[in-house]
Design a protein around this motif. Sequence first.
Motif, PDB file in Angstrom:
ATOM      1  N   TYR A 167      53.048 -11.513  27.500  1.00  0.00           N
ATOM      2  CA  TYR A 167      52.501 -12.281  28.613  1.00  0.00           C
ATOM      3  C   TYR A 167      52.284 -13.730  28.177  1.00  0.00           C
ATOM      4  O   TYR A 167      51.707 -13.990  27.130  1.00  0.00           O
ATOM      5  N   ASN A 168      52.764 -14.670  28.985  1.00  0.00           N
ATOM      6  CA  ASN A 168      52.650 -16.088  28.621  1.00  0.00           C
ATOM      7  C   ASN A 168      51.785 -16.890  29.587  1.00  0.00           C
ATOM      8  O   ASN A 168      51.868 -18.113  29.642  1.00  0.00           O
ATOM      9  N   GLY A 169      50.953 -16.193  30.342  1.00  0.00           N
ATOM     10  CA  GLY A 169      50.061 -16.877  31.269  1.00  0.00           C
ATOM     11  C   GLY A 169      50.564 -16.910  32.697  1.00  0.00           C
ATOM     12  O   GLY A 169      49.849 -17.337  33.606  1.00  0.00           O
ATOM     13  N   LYS A 170      51.792 -16.432  32.917  1.00  0.00           N
ATOM     14  CA  LYS A 170      52.356 -16.414  34.260  1.00  0.00           C
ATOM     15  C   LYS A 170      52.983 -15.053  34.537  1.00  0.00           C
ATOM     16  O   LYS A 170      53.548 -14.426  33.650  1.00  0.00           O
ATOM     17  N   VAL A 171      52.878 -14.622  35.791  1.00  0.00           N
ATOM     18  CA  VAL A 171      53.489 -13.357  36.197  1.00  0.00           C
ATOM     19  C   VAL A 171      54.695 -13.681  37.073  1.00  0.00           C
ATOM     20  O   VAL A 171      54.544 -14.192  38.187  1.00  0.00           O
ATOM     21  N   ASP A 172      55.864 -13.426  36.558  1.00  0.00           N
ATOM     22  CA  ASP A 172      57.104 -13.702  37.285  1.00  0.00           C
ATOM     23  C   ASP A 172      57.398 -12.540  38.230  1.00  0.00           C
ATOM     24  O   ASP A 172      57.718 -11.435  37.786  1.00  0.00           O
ATOM     25  N   SER A 173      57.268 -12.777  39.533  1.00  0.00           N
ATOM     26  CA  SER A 173      57.485 -11.716  40.521  1.00  0.00           C
ATOM     27  C   SER A 173      58.937 -11.256  40.558  1.00  0.00           C
ATOM     28  O   SER A 173      59.251 -10.228  41.163  1.00  0.00           O
ATOM     29  N   ALA A 174      59.824 -12.018  39.913  1.00  0.00           N
ATOM     30  CA  ALA A 174      61.220 -11.589  39.845  1.00  0.00           C
ATOM     31  C   ALA A 174      61.392 -10.454  38.836  1.00  0.00           C
ATOM     32  O   ALA A 174      62.373  -9.711  38.887  1.00  0.00           O
ATOM     33  N   LEU A 175      60.442 -10.321  37.924  1.00  0.00           N
ATOM     34  CA  LEU A 175      60.526  -9.294  36.895  1.00  0.00           C
ATOM     35  C   LEU A 175      59.862  -7.995  37.318  1.00  0.00           C
ATOM     36  O   LEU A 175      60.276  -6.915  36.891  1.00  0.00           O
ATOM     37  N   ILE A 176      58.829  -8.102  38.118  1.00  0.00           N
ATOM     38  CA  ILE A 176      58.068  -6.919  38.531  1.00  0.00           C
ATOM     39  C   ILE A 176      57.733  -6.990  40.011  1.00  0.00           C
ATOM     40  O   ILE A 176      57.764  -8.052  40.618  1.00  0.00           O
ATOM     41  N   SER A 177      57.401  -5.844  40.581  1.00  0.00           N
ATOM     42  CA  SER A 177      57.099  -5.783  42.007  1.00  0.00           C
ATOM     43  C   SER A 177      55.830  -6.561  42.331  1.00  0.00           C
ATOM     44  O   SER A 177      54.978  -6.781  41.459  1.00  0.00           O
ATOM     45  N   ARG A 178      55.714  -6.956  43.572  1.00  0.00           N
ATOM     46  CA  ARG A 178      54.584  -7.779  44.000  1.00  0.00           C
ATOM     47  C   ARG A 178      53.250  -7.072  43.778  1.00  0.00           C
ATOM     48  O   ARG A 178      52.272  -7.698  43.363  1.00  0.00           O
ATOM     49  N   SER A 179      53.200  -5.765  44.047  1.00  0.00           N
ATOM     50  CA  SER A 179      51.932  -5.037  43.920  1.00  0.00           C
ATOM     51  C   SER A 179      51.445  -5.012  42.470  1.00  0.00           C
ATOM     52  O   SER A 179      50.256  -5.199  42.198  1.00  0.00           O
ATOM     53  N   PHE A 180      52.371  -4.805  41.526  1.00  0.00           N
ATOM     54  CA  PHE A 180      51.978  -4.813  40.112  1.00  0.00           C
ATOM     55  C   PHE A 180      51.661  -6.234  39.650  1.00  0.00           C
ATOM     56  O   PHE A 180      50.760  -6.437  38.834  1.00  0.00           O
ATOM     57  N   ALA A 181      52.400  -7.212  40.166  1.00  0.00           N
ATOM     58  CA  ALA A 181      52.144  -8.608  39.808  1.00  0.00           C
ATOM     59  C   ALA A 181      50.727  -9.015  40.204  1.00  0.00           C
ATOM     60  O   ALA A 181      50.051  -9.741  39.464  1.00  0.00           O
ATOM     61  N   LYS A 182      50.273  -8.549  41.365  1.00  0.00           N
ATOM     62  CA  LYS A 182      48.926  -8.879  41.833  1.00  0.00           C
ATOM     63  C   LYS A 182      47.861  -8.294  40.911  1.00  0.00           C
ATOM     64  O   LYS A 182      46.861  -8.944  40.604  1.00  0.00           O
ATOM     65  N   ILE A 183      48.080  -7.057  40.465  1.00  0.00           N
ATOM     66  CA  ILE A 183      47.113  -6.421  39.565  1.00  0.00           C
ATOM     67  C   ILE A 183      47.051  -7.166  38.242  1.00  0.00           C
ATOM     68  O   ILE A 183      45.967  -7.476  37.729  1.00  0.00           O
ATOM     69  N   ILE A 184      48.222  -7.473  37.678  1.00  0.00           N
ATOM     70  CA  ILE A 184      48.271  -8.170  36.394  1.00  0.00           C
ATOM     71  C   ILE A 184      47.628  -9.549  36.506  1.00  0.00           C
ATOM     72  O   ILE A 184      46.863  -9.974  35.634  1.00  0.00           O
ATOM     73  N   SER A 185      47.924 -10.244  37.596  1.00  0.00           N
ATOM     74  CA  SER A 185      47.361 -11.587  37.792  1.00  0.00           C
ATOM     75  C   SER A 185      45.839 -11.552  37.853  1.00  0.00           C
ATOM     76  O   SER A 185      45.160 -12.411  37.276  1.00  0.00           O
ATOM     77  N   LYS A 186      45.296 -10.539  38.547  1.00  0.00           N
ATOM     78  CA  LYS A 186      43.838 -10.463  38.665  1.00  0.00           C
ATOM     79  C   LYS A 186      43.199 -10.050  37.341  1.00  0.00           C
ATOM     80  O   LYS A 186      42.114 -10.540  36.993  1.00  0.00           O
ATOM     81  N   CYS A 187      43.854  -9.181  36.590  1.00  0.00           N
ATOM     82  CA  CYS A 187      43.326  -8.772  35.281  1.00  0.00           C
ATOM     83  C   CYS A 187      43.248  -9.955  34.322  1.00  0.00           C
ATOM     84  O   CYS A 187      42.325 -10.033  33.503  1.00  0.00           O
ATOM     85  N   THR A 188      44.210 -10.866  34.415  1.00  0.00           N
ATOM     86  CA  THR A 188      44.376 -11.889  33.386  1.00  0.00           C
ATOM     87  C   THR A 188      43.881 -13.274  33.807  1.00  0.00           C
ATOM     88  O   THR A 188      44.325 -14.289  33.240  1.00  0.00           O
ATOM     89  N   LYS A 189      42.973 -13.320  34.746  1.00  0.00           N
ATOM     90  CA  LYS A 189      42.356 -14.613  35.073  1.00  0.00           C
ATOM     91  C   LYS A 189      41.651 -15.157  33.827  1.00  0.00           C
ATOM     92  O   LYS A 189      41.034 -14.403  33.067  1.00  0.00           O
ATOM     93  N   VAL A 190      41.728 -16.457  33.629  1.00  0.00           N
ATOM     94  CA  VAL A 190      41.098 -17.062  32.451  1.00  0.00           C
ATOM     95  C   VAL A 190      39.591 -16.887  32.500  1.00  0.00           C
ATOM     96  O   VAL A 190      38.953 -16.550  31.485  1.00  0.00           O
ATOM     97  N   ARG A 191      39.007 -17.069  33.663  1.00  0.00           N
ATOM     98  CA  ARG A 191      37.555 -16.892  33.812  1.00  0.00           C
ATOM     99  C   ARG A 191      37.235 -15.415  34.033  1.00  0.00           C
ATOM    100  O   ARG A 191      37.715 -14.815  35.007  1.00  0.00           O
ATOM    101  N   PRO A 192      36.427 -14.817  33.162  1.00  0.00           N
ATOM    102  CA  PRO A 192      36.113 -13.390  33.297  1.00  0.00           C
ATOM    103  C   PRO A 192      35.555 -13.007  34.665  1.00  0.00           C
ATOM    104  O   PRO A 192      35.846 -11.921  35.164  1.00  0.00           O
ATOM    105  N   LYS A 193      34.774 -13.889  35.295  1.00  0.00           N
ATOM    106  CA  LYS A 193      34.153 -13.556  36.579  1.00  0.00           C
ATOM    107  C   LYS A 193      35.176 -13.449  37.700  1.00  0.00           C
ATOM    108  O   LYS A 193      34.875 -12.907  38.771  1.00  0.00           O
ATOM    109  N   GLU A 194      36.415 -13.942  37.472  1.00  0.00           N
ATOM    110  CA  GLU A 194      37.453 -13.868  38.488  1.00  0.00           C
ATOM    111  C   GLU A 194      38.350 -12.643  38.313  1.00  0.00           C
ATOM    112  O   GLU A 194      39.204 -12.376  39.156  1.00  0.00           O
TER     113      GLU A 194
END
Length: 280
Positions: free
Chosen positions: A218-245
């Motif tokens: 993981y390099n800080g970005k979720v490329d939706s071309a690599l994975i489905s939108r539903s999984f991309a959303k989960i990964i994006s929310k897990c990896t927010k820089v701010r823990p509260k987000e």
Amino acid sequence: MDKENLIINGRYLVLENIGKGGAGEVFLARDIKNGRKYAIKRYISSNPNDRNQLIDNIERELNVLKYTTHPVLPKIYNLFMEDSRFFLVMEYVEGINLKEVVDTKGALSEEQLLSVMEQVCSGLYYLHSLEPPIVYRDLKPSNIILSDDGKIKLIDFGIAKRYNRELIADKYAYGTKEFASPEQFGNSKGMGIYNTDIRSDIYAVGTTMFYLLTGRSYNGKVDSALISRSFAKIISKCTKVRPKERYQSTIDVICDLKRCRKSMIRKLIYPIIKKITKKI
């Protein structure tokens, strides 16, 4: 391990080396008294000045595994010292770690990922629900063992900790940078190491998912071309820089994983239903 030390503690016959990391190496051994196989971790400390830290790590791993019971957590059976080295006798789990799976066979399918991550999140939720919560701090594909029946085990709890609300920051930077949360090491934006909590594990859920689905770090970005939108959303929310987000509990991650599963089932069933109703 030298040939003359193939039997340790007078009862464990070492069969092979099955893993090695910064904190120690793990051997497969057979107990010559009962015939059972065990995984034996030999703790390594290259510097005598690190002995206190080594003992702290051993106590930490013992405290996590000795008093916890969950299907994804290995059991421990014995701790002993021999030739000034500490050895921890644990449940031996037959299988392959998920980094090796991805590196040799390619990325997991979405169905495989769902099965694995639902189990991972269930185990983390158990640890996080203890009082005080246990923060794993080292979730990554190489620490997830997959058995032939699809069940998983988490291994290597040498840097896990019991969360202490009164601490301002962790004393040391722990984790694997490729998968660990920013707050475990600090980052270029000025975020320093702080008192890591369960949300640090949730960050690693996202980076681990990304690797298992793509075979890439993981390099800080979720490329939706690599994975489905539903999984991309989960990964994006897990990896927010701010823990509260991020997700605030792995239960919330599990709920979204189950929504992904329902969506996959609907996609499979819909063409069948459409074909049947067309005939009618």
